[in-house]
Design a protein around this motif. Sequence first.
Motif, PDB file in Angstrom:
ATOM      1  N   GLU A  17      -6.300  33.167  -2.430  1.00  0.00           N
ATOM      2  CA  GLU A  17      -6.664  34.470  -2.989  1.00  0.00           C
ATOM      3  C   GLU A  17      -5.717  34.760  -4.146  1.00  0.00           C
ATOM      4  O   GLU A  17      -4.509  34.502  -4.046  1.00  0.00           O
ATOM      5  CB  GLU A  17      -6.511  35.574  -1.932  1.00  0.00           C
ATOM      6  CG  GLU A  17      -6.753  36.971  -2.476  1.00  0.00           C
ATOM      7  CD  GLU A  17      -6.439  38.060  -1.454  1.00  0.00           C
ATOM      8  OE1 GLU A  17      -6.439  39.252  -1.835  1.00  0.00           O
ATOM      9  OE2 GLU A  17      -6.173  37.721  -0.296  1.00  0.00           O
ATOM     10  N   LEU A  18      -6.260  35.268  -5.253  1.00  0.00           N
ATOM     11  CA  LEU A  18      -5.416  35.641  -6.376  1.00  0.00           C
ATOM     12  C   LEU A  18      -4.782  37.001  -6.053  1.00  0.00           C
ATOM     13  O   LEU A  18      -5.407  38.049  -6.204  1.00  0.00           O
ATOM     14  CB  LEU A  18      -6.231  35.737  -7.673  1.00  0.00           C
ATOM     15  CG  LEU A  18      -5.427  36.075  -8.938  1.00  0.00           C
ATOM     16  CD1 LEU A  18      -4.300  35.065  -9.159  1.00  0.00           C
ATOM     17  CD2 LEU A  18      -6.334  36.147 -10.163  1.00  0.00           C
ATOM     18  N   SER A  19      -3.549  36.962  -5.571  1.00  0.00           N
ATOM     19  CA  SER A  19      -2.859  38.187  -5.152  1.00  0.00           C
ATOM     20  C   SER A  19      -2.286  38.932  -6.358  1.00  0.00           C
ATOM     21  O   SER A  19      -2.174  38.380  -7.458  1.00  0.00           O
ATOM     22  CB  SER A  19      -1.715  37.864  -4.188  1.00  0.00           C
ATOM     23  OG  SER A  19      -0.727  37.112  -4.861  1.00  0.00           O
ATOM     24  N   GLU A  20      -1.932  40.157  -6.151  1.00  0.00           N
ATOM     25  CA  GLU A  20      -1.319  40.959  -7.209  1.00  0.00           C
ATOM     26  C   GLU A  20      -0.017  40.314  -7.670  1.00  0.00           C
ATOM     27  O   GLU A  20       0.284  40.286  -8.868  1.00  0.00           O
ATOM     28  CB  GLU A  20      -1.048  42.371  -6.686  1.00  0.00           C
ATOM     29  CG  GLU A  20      -0.419  43.289  -7.729  1.00  0.00           C
ATOM     30  CD  GLU A  20      -0.103  44.668  -7.159  1.00  0.00           C
ATOM     31  OE1 GLU A  20       0.480  45.475  -7.905  1.00  0.00           O
ATOM     32  OE2 GLU A  20      -0.427  44.907  -5.983  1.00  0.00           O
TER      33      GLU A  20
ATOM     34  N   LYS B 290      -7.009  33.362 -15.092  1.00  0.00           N
ATOM     35  CA  LYS B 290      -7.317  34.621 -15.768  1.00  0.00           C
ATOM     36  C   LYS B 290      -8.318  34.400 -16.879  1.00  0.00           C
ATOM     37  O   LYS B 290      -9.245  35.206 -17.074  1.00  0.00           O
ATOM     38  CB  LYS B 290      -6.023  35.226 -16.341  1.00  0.00           C
ATOM     39  CG  LYS B 290      -5.003  35.657 -15.292  1.00  0.00           C
ATOM     40  CD  LYS B 290      -5.434  36.942 -14.621  1.00  0.00           C
ATOM     41  CE  LYS B 290      -5.284  38.118 -15.561  1.00  0.00           C
ATOM     42  NZ  LYS B 290      -5.663  39.401 -14.917  1.00  0.00           N
ATOM     43  N   LYS B 291      -8.158  33.286 -17.598  1.00  0.00           N
ATOM     44  CA  LYS B 291      -9.097  32.986 -18.683  1.00  0.00           C
ATOM     45  C   LYS B 291     -10.486  32.659 -18.162  1.00  0.00           C
ATOM     46  O   LYS B 291     -11.485  32.818 -18.869  1.00  0.00           O
ATOM     47  CB  LYS B 291      -8.553  31.833 -19.523  1.00  0.00           C
ATOM     48  CG  LYS B 291      -7.330  32.213 -20.350  1.00  0.00           C
ATOM     49  CD  LYS B 291      -6.822  31.044 -21.180  1.00  0.00           C
ATOM     50  CE  LYS B 291      -5.619  31.473 -22.018  1.00  0.00           C
ATOM     51  NZ  LYS B 291      -5.100  30.352 -22.849  1.00  0.00           N
ATOM     52  N   LEU B 292     -10.560  32.205 -16.915  1.00  0.00           N
ATOM     53  CA  LEU B 292     -11.845  31.936 -16.291  1.00  0.00           C
ATOM     54  C   LEU B 292     -12.492  33.204 -15.728  1.00  0.00           C
ATOM     55  O   LEU B 292     -13.576  33.140 -15.153  1.00  0.00           O
ATOM     56  CB  LEU B 292     -11.690  30.900 -15.184  1.00  0.00           C
ATOM     57  CG  LEU B 292     -11.361  29.469 -15.613  1.00  0.00           C
ATOM     58  CD1 LEU B 292     -11.114  28.584 -14.400  1.00  0.00           C
ATOM     59  CD2 LEU B 292     -12.480  28.876 -16.484  1.00  0.00           C
ATOM     60  N   GLY B 293     -11.781  34.348 -15.854  1.00  0.00           N
ATOM     61  CA  GLY B 293     -12.344  35.610 -15.397  1.00  0.00           C
ATOM     62  C   GLY B 293     -11.957  35.999 -13.979  1.00  0.00           C
ATOM     63  O   GLY B 293     -12.517  36.967 -13.430  1.00  0.00           O
TER      64      GLY B 293
ATOM     65  N   PHE C 165     -10.960  31.788  -4.079  1.00  0.00           N
ATOM     66  CA  PHE C 165     -11.502  30.605  -4.739  1.00  0.00           C
ATOM     67  C   PHE C 165     -11.028  29.348  -4.032  1.00  0.00           C
ATOM     68  O   PHE C 165     -10.024  29.339  -3.325  1.00  0.00           O
ATOM     69  CB  PHE C 165     -11.088  30.570  -6.213  1.00  0.00           C
ATOM     70  CG  PHE C 165      -9.599  30.658  -6.427  1.00  0.00           C
ATOM     71  CD1 PHE C 165      -8.843  29.497  -6.533  1.00  0.00           C
ATOM     72  CD2 PHE C 165      -8.950  31.884  -6.514  1.00  0.00           C
ATOM     73  CE1 PHE C 165      -7.469  29.568  -6.711  1.00  0.00           C
ATOM     74  CE2 PHE C 165      -7.583  31.954  -6.702  1.00  0.00           C
ATOM     75  CZ  PHE C 165      -6.839  30.799  -6.807  1.00  0.00           C
ATOM     76  N   LEU C 166     -11.801  28.288  -4.255  1.00  0.00           N
ATOM     77  CA  LEU C 166     -11.437  26.961  -3.767  1.00  0.00           C
ATOM     78  C   LEU C 166     -10.765  26.198  -4.888  1.00  0.00           C
ATOM     79  O   LEU C 166     -11.228  26.203  -6.024  1.00  0.00           O
ATOM     80  CB  LEU C 166     -12.677  26.187  -3.303  1.00  0.00           C
ATOM     81  CG  LEU C 166     -13.351  26.636  -2.008  1.00  0.00           C
ATOM     82  CD1 LEU C 166     -14.583  25.774  -1.737  1.00  0.00           C
ATOM     83  CD2 LEU C 166     -12.388  26.543  -0.828  1.00  0.00           C
TER      84      LEU C 166
ATOM     85  N   VAL D 177     -11.820  24.319  -9.991  1.00  0.00           N
ATOM     86  CA  VAL D 177     -11.773  25.622  -9.337  1.00  0.00           C
ATOM     87  C   VAL D 177     -13.188  26.116  -9.113  1.00  0.00           C
ATOM     88  O   VAL D 177     -14.020  26.065 -10.044  1.00  0.00           O
ATOM     89  CB  VAL D 177     -10.994  26.648 -10.180  1.00  0.00           C
ATOM     90  CG1 VAL D 177     -11.033  28.027  -9.514  1.00  0.00           C
ATOM     91  CG2 VAL D 177      -9.557  26.201 -10.362  1.00  0.00           C
ATOM     92  N   VAL D 178     -13.457  26.617  -7.884  1.00  0.00           N
ATOM     93  CA  VAL D 178     -14.770  27.171  -7.556  1.00  0.00           C
ATOM     94  C   VAL D 178     -14.549  28.566  -6.966  1.00  0.00           C
ATOM     95  O   VAL D 178     -13.905  28.712  -5.917  1.00  0.00           O
ATOM     96  CB  VAL D 178     -15.531  26.292  -6.544  1.00  0.00           C
ATOM     97  CG1 VAL D 178     -16.878  26.924  -6.217  1.00  0.00           C
ATOM     98  CG2 VAL D 178     -15.705  24.878  -7.100  1.00  0.00           C
TER      99      VAL D 178
END
Length: 588
Positions: free
Chosen positions: A506-509, A561-564, A571-572, A584-585
């Motif tokens: 998970e993309l955490s803060e 971040k560039k991938l949105g 993500f996987l 990345v998925v």
Amino acid sequence: MKNKPAHPTQEVREMLAKRIKTRRKYLGKSITDFLKSTGASWVLYRTWEKRIPLKYYPELERAFTDWLEVPNGWLRNLNIVVEEADTSVNLCHSAKTISGEIRAISSWLSTKNLGQRTVNHEQLTEKDFRWASIFAERFGVLGEEASTLQSVGDRYGLTRERVRQITEKMLERASAIPVKTPLMDTFVKEIEKSLPAKVNELNHIYRDFLGENLSVYTLDQFCRQILGKRFLEFSDSPAGMVVAWDLVAYTPNENMAKDLRAIRESIKRMITSCGVAQISWVVGETSASLGMPLSREEVLKKAKLIGEFEWIHEDAGWFWLGENYQNRNKLLSIVRKIMSVSQEAVDVSLIGHALLNSRREHYGEDNPRRLLHIEPSVLVITEVLKKISWLDFKQSDDFYSKVTLNPKEILSDIEWKVYDFLSQNGGIASRYSLTEAINQHGDHTPALAFMLNESPIITKVGRGVYMLIGWPLDMVALNKAISSVGGITEPTYDVDEDGFIIFKYELSEYRNRVRIFDVSNSVSRLLKLGAYTMQGFDEPVILTRYENGSCRLNQFVTKLKKLGMKVGDIFLTKMHPVLMKIEVVKLA
């Protein structure tokens, strides 16, 4: 009381007879020689060495005087002293205590006529009995407070000046004749093994020997003024300090000040460092500072003069000087801070850990005294905490404060800021959250870094997560803190048929802000370090292992971040250890 006797008392006659016998033995003469030279009878002579007769024998006494080589009148006058022989008299043969000896001597000196003196106060006239009592009390038989001119005068209805006059007259009589004091002499030898020591402790130890309320201090004054003997020195600042101590007694000519200062400084250094002192350490430290070896016994005696000396663990040599002896006490400072922030009882092992952690800087690698560094055990710390007046405990090792402590008054500025933030967030937060909150009004990063490593009010519960000590665990706050530094649990992984290692994140803060992406140990050990290509980007992602053992994907978060990707997205991540590729998925 009875009237004065018309003739010398029996006691005086016996003292004179004893003096005659002592003189004969000193000259080495035999009774037979005297009998041959004078023609006196054996029975008569034996009477003279037992108790001189009341009847005067002029010719015999002149012959006796010549034979003993003494001045005329010596046989019947105690005031005439022959220096070569021991002519001192024992007035205290019936005394059971030293105060008894003082009262016996006081009774003896109360009568002006030497030939009519007695040590038996029941045989004194009313006036002499009164003078004897005043004199004895002036020299402390009833205690130091009762020995002042004012106190004695109040009891007898006399002015201070009259009490002084009576005392002075009896002091004049005391100089006329040497007096034996066997109990005092024994006491002087006995007390040496206890010196140096506090006067109040000596009074307690030797109370039965001293008798009544006599003090060692007033006894010494009596010995100096009456007997001309000086056996003790006294000081309330034996180390030459401005602040007064309890009155201390020590042998004359002893180098007290120098030794005590060195011992005191050694003890203070250790108490400053860990709250207690260890006697072997103090002996070594003091010996080193003085440049001479000292024994454990002599250091311990003098250490007991300082503060409120008390054993914590005597077998192991640990002691302290009381909770109020000095302001700089590492252990008490730590406990005070911990108790000011805690909401529940704190286990002594946590306090011990906080002490150990705080002492790392005190004994750094460059400290020349580092080899003397020793730590108090949990047992010693427990015993110290049990002696602190404002602490209580339950289950023998969980401590809490009996009084309310204000953390804002006790904590440092940076500690207060951290406590204030944590207390508003369930008592637990990540380092990242703390840094962000503390730095809102200026850069406090260095102070915060030092505080997180050294302060006793927090404990580290996980990587980058800190909790107030003595607070109950708040699971919601804990999960939030752990999530902000990369997730609650270490991710699991799979390996697909193409050889990609797949794991979910998970993309955490925290990751989003600091641009750090840690790879778990379970995953990193399957991968090669180096550059991994990522579709859509020219620059690779670099898998790097650092000295602290952590493994990170550098530049990976920037590319996410560039991938949105946004905070909270799951993500996987697929990494191939042979092809050195990463994919990345994003999951729904």
